[in-house]
Write an enzyme that holds these catalytic residues in place. Structure first.
Site, mmCIF file in Angstrom:
data_model
loop_
_atom_site.group_PDB
_atom_site.id
_atom_site.type_symbol
_atom_site.label_atom_id
_atom_site.label_comp_id
_atom_site.label_asym_id
_atom_site.label_seq_id
_atom_site.Cartn_x
_atom_site.Cartn_y
_atom_site.Cartn_z
ATOM 1 N N THR A 1 26.939 0.556 -27.783
ATOM 2 C CA THR A 1 28.100 0.142 -26.977
ATOM 3 C C THR A 1 28.584 1.314 -26.133
ATOM 4 O OG1 THR A 1 28.787 -1.504 -28.584
ATOM 5 C CG2 THR A 1 30.495 -0.694 -27.107
ATOM 6 N N HIS B 1 21.832 1.759 -36.517
ATOM 7 C CA HIS B 1 22.004 0.756 -37.580
ATOM 8 C C HIS B 1 21.151 -0.495 -37.368
ATOM 9 C CE1 HIS B 1 24.866 -2.304 -35.781
ATOM 10 N NE2 HIS B 1 25.037 -1.324 -34.922
ATOM 11 N N THR C 1 32.799 16.618 -31.522
ATOM 12 C CA THR C 1 31.973 17.189 -32.589
ATOM 13 C C THR C 1 30.900 16.191 -33.004
ATOM 14 O OG1 THR C 1 33.817 18.507 -33.351
ATOM 15 C CG2 THR C 1 32.036 18.143 -34.939
ATOM 16 N N CYS D 1 28.812 -12.435 -32.077
ATOM 17 C CA CYS D 1 30.005 -12.094 -31.291
ATOM 18 C C CYS D 1 30.690 -13.351 -30.786
ATOM 19 C CB CYS D 1 29.640 -11.223 -30.099
ATOM 20 S SG CYS D 1 28.495 -9.938 -30.514
HETATM 21 C C1 LIG Z 1 21.447 -5.648 -27.367
HETATM 22 C C2 LIG Z 1 22.580 -4.896 -27.974
HETATM 23 N N1 LIG Z 1 23.245 -4.003 -27.237
HETATM 24 C C3 LIG Z 1 24.268 -3.289 -27.738
HETATM 25 C C4 LIG Z 1 24.682 -3.456 -29.033
HETATM 26 C C5 LIG Z 1 25.836 -2.636 -29.562
HETATM 27 O O1 LIG Z 1 25.361 -1.650 -30.419
HETATM 28 P P1 LIG Z 1 26.334 -0.796 -31.352
HETATM 29 O O2 LIG Z 1 26.583 -1.634 -32.536
HETATM 30 O O3 LIG Z 1 25.554 0.430 -31.662
HETATM 31 O O4 LIG Z 1 27.549 -0.482 -30.572
HETATM 32 C C6 LIG Z 1 24.029 -4.377 -29.850
HETATM 33 C C7 LIG Z 1 24.471 -4.615 -31.236
HETATM 34 O O5 LIG Z 1 24.965 -5.658 -31.582
HETATM 35 C C8 LIG Z 1 22.943 -5.121 -29.307
HETATM 36 O O6 LIG Z 1 22.286 -6.009 -30.034
#
Ligand SMILES: Cc1ncc(COP(=O)(O)O)c(C=O)c1O
Length: 385
Positions: free
Chosen positions: A76, A205, A244, A331
């Protein structure tokens, strides 16, 4: 995870591999140095561990130099930094972005924000399997195009985009190409240099590393003013992401990626077999089931299924003690809006709400899961025939 429901949501997140956790542990306690404070042994040890991790991640992704890896809190943040920071010294109204209709919200939302400020955003449509047409992308390029952002693999339907063609088109036109590869890194063989990608986001993750750590690849050859920071402070990460560094998480991410690379081929073979077994088992019992996404260009661990007549949220509730899976999109199910990805591939609102996403991982029993789902589907309230 021997008690409780079986985890079937590996596209939302994955557990930390015990081998990863073991490597991380000393950096929470005795190895407590700040890598920016390298004047003493603790700081020096932390700095060395971070730089070795950077090198190993760069090598795994096919980056010519480890300097091109910027650590962030996840995909993100990497996506936001890219979209908000690209040519940020130009007036917003002079920026033009091209993206696809099926991107993650962490790409679409920053673009919506920029659009409110006057930027132009071109949203490329996708075909019924969820892929863009590279020729449509070529036709959408304008002299003032700032950046093209297209994901590697979709988080809902698992579709892989034609990244190689997109990279070739963008490089030939001299336009920056950003790829959100959160779902692909650690799961698909990818070489950033060969694919001619300029910026690439990833997240630990999603590949059995810890949450809250990820990165952005920033090609060394792109001009310094092409990407501006969006946060300011201690100057870490070439000034692009101050703060950091999260040392244990960085070490965990590098270890997880190394393991994922080593085991990728075998794991994907296993997951493909599992997906086939699971879907066939379900389809025998319910011939009207439909598999979404592109059957040929697809992540091995993804099964996105529309079950005509069965509401996904009701099925999830019924099986909540046995299976943890998601409706079409984790989501959008929170907002209870039909998924924009499923809408983009042509599903009706009703079909969107009758769609589930199963995220497979090694070690699960496909036969048992098929039986549990069959029982749930048979007992679920039906709305249409
Ligand atoms: C295609 C995609 N982009 C971005 C993200 C966001 O990743 P993060 O959880 O590391 O912020 C996700 C995770 O749900 C994702 O599947």
């Amino acid at each position: 995870m021997s008690h409780g429901p079986i985890y079937l949501d590996s596209q939302a997140s994955t557990p930390v591999d015990p081998r990863v956790l073991e490597r991380m542990l000393p950096y929470f306690t005795e190895q407590c140095g700040n890598p920016s404070t390298a004047e003493h042994q603790h700081g020096e040890a932390a700095r060395r561990a971070v730089e070795e991790s950077r090198q190993s991640i760069a090598a795994a992704l096919g980056c010519p130099s480890e300097k091109e890896i910027i650590f962030t809190s996840g995909a993100t943040e990497a996506n936001n930094l890219t979209l908000l920071g690209a040519f940020a010294d130009r007036p917003v109204s002079e920026r033009h972005f091209i993206t696809s209709a099926v991107e993650h919200s962490s790409v679409l939302e920053p673009l919506a924000y920029l659009k409110r400020g006057g930027a132009q955003v071109t949203l490329l449509p996708v075909d019924g399997g969820g892929r863009i047409d590279p020729e449509q992308l070529r036709a959408a390029l304008q002299p003032e195009t700032t950046l093209v952002s297209v994901m590697f693999a979709n988080n809902e339907i698992g579709t892989l985009q034609p990244i190689k063609e997109i990279g070739r088109i963008c490089r030939a036109a001299g336009i920056l190409f950003h790829c959100d590869a959160a779902q692909a890194v650690g799961h698909e063989a990818l070489n950033i240099e060969e694919l001619q990608i300029d910026l690439l986001s990833f997240s630990a993750h999603k590949f059995y590393g810890p949450k809250g750590i990820g990165g952005l690849y920033v090609r060394e050859g792109i001009a310094a003013d092409s990407l501006q920071p969006t946060q300011f402070g201690g100057g870490q990460e070439r000034g692009l992401r101050p703060g950091t560094l999260n040392v244990p998480a960085i070490i965990g991410m590098a270890t997880a990626l190394q393991l994922a690379q080593e085991e990728m081929q075998q794991t994907n073979q296993l997951l493909r077999q599992m997906a086939k077994e699971l879907f066939n088992g379900l389809q025998q019992a319910f011939p009207k089931l439909r598999l979404n996404g592109d059957p040929e260009h697809k992540l091995a661990r993804n099964l996105n299924i529309t079950i005509p007549g069965v509401e996904a949220s009701a099925l999830m509730m019924m099986l909540k003690d046995e299976l943890s899976f998601s409706a079409g999109s984790a989501c959008s199910s929170v907002e209870h809006k039909p998924s924009h990805v499923l809408k983009a591939i042509g599903l009706s609102d009703e079909e969107c709400f009758q769609t589930i996403r199963l995220g497979l991982s090694p070690g699960i029993n496909a036969g048992k899961i098929a039986r549990l789902l069959q029982r749930g589907i048979a007992a679920a309230p039906t709305f249409i025939d």
